[in-house]
Design an enzyme around this catalytic site. Structure first.
Site, PDB file in Angstrom:
ATOM      1  N   CYS A 205     -12.092   6.169  -0.627  1.00 60.49           N
ATOM      2  CA  CYS A 205     -10.842   6.908  -0.973  1.00 60.49           C
ATOM      3  C   CYS A 205     -10.178   5.870  -1.742  1.00 60.49           C
ATOM      4  O   CYS A 205      -9.977   4.723  -1.178  1.00 60.49           O
ATOM      5  CB  CYS A 205     -10.074   7.483  -0.025  1.00 60.49           C
ATOM      6  SG  CYS A 205      -8.623   8.135  -0.787  1.00 60.49           S
TER       7      CYS A 205
ATOM      8  N   GLY B 201       5.555   9.545   2.975  1.00 64.10           N
ATOM      9  CA  GLY B 201       4.816   8.483   3.876  1.00 64.10           C
ATOM     10  C   GLY B 201       3.662   9.297   4.592  1.00 64.10           C
ATOM     11  O   GLY B 201       3.168   8.638   5.438  1.00 64.10           O
TER      12      GLY B 201
ATOM     13  N   THR C 237      -7.908  11.750   0.391  1.00 64.13           N
ATOM     14  CA  THR C 237      -6.563  11.789   0.804  1.00 64.13           C
ATOM     15  C   THR C 237      -5.859  12.886  -0.156  1.00 64.13           C
ATOM     16  O   THR C 237      -5.909  12.753  -1.071  1.00 64.13           O
ATOM     17  CB  THR C 237      -5.944  10.554   0.969  1.00 64.13           C
ATOM     18  OG1 THR C 237      -6.652   9.651   1.756  1.00 64.13           O
ATOM     19  CG2 THR C 237      -4.285  10.690   1.745  1.00 64.13           C
TER      20      THR C 237
ATOM     21  N   GLY D 292       6.101  11.546  -0.993  1.00 68.13           N
ATOM     22  CA  GLY D 292       7.313  10.472  -0.835  1.00 68.13           C
ATOM     23  C   GLY D 292       7.625  10.472   0.691  1.00 68.13           C
ATOM     24  O   GLY D 292       8.705   9.702   0.632  1.00 68.13           O
TER      25      GLY D 292
END
Length: 98
Positions: free
Chosen positions: A88, A64, A54, A62
């Site tokens: 991950c 989301g 990711t 920050g």
């Protein structure tokens, strides 16, 4: 082939939820600007989606985005009857509900 996966609605605080695009060729789900993404590898003859990485650039942290990317990947896996392996470190095993 690129397919769109749109998460509709609003996020917390009424912010608009970003559009997430499925980039099948690159094996990832990404924001429209391609700067934030979640990569996967298909395993077990295409039956298992292994989420391997990711990435969200510091300028977009920050917001989301990583969570929205995970939701798009999980929804895709569920709609295609795929199992998910969270390699991950961002994706915790508790996030995988099927």
């Amino acid at each position: 082939m690129m397919a769109s996966t749109t998460i509709s609605g609003t996020g917390s605080g009424g912010a608009e939820v970003p559009k997430i695009v499925w980039n099948e060729t690159q094996h990832r789900f990404e924001t429209e600007d391609k700067k934030a993404y979640i990569e996967y590898v298909m395993r077990d003859n295409g039956k298992v989606m292994d989420i391997v990485h990711t990435f969200v650039p510091s300028s977009k942290r920050g917001l989301g985005l990583a969570s929205h990317l995970c939701v798009a990947a999980f929804n895709h896996a569920k709609s295609h009857s795929l199992s998910v392996v969270p390699t991950c470190s961002y994706v915790s095993p508790e996030d995988v509900i099927f």
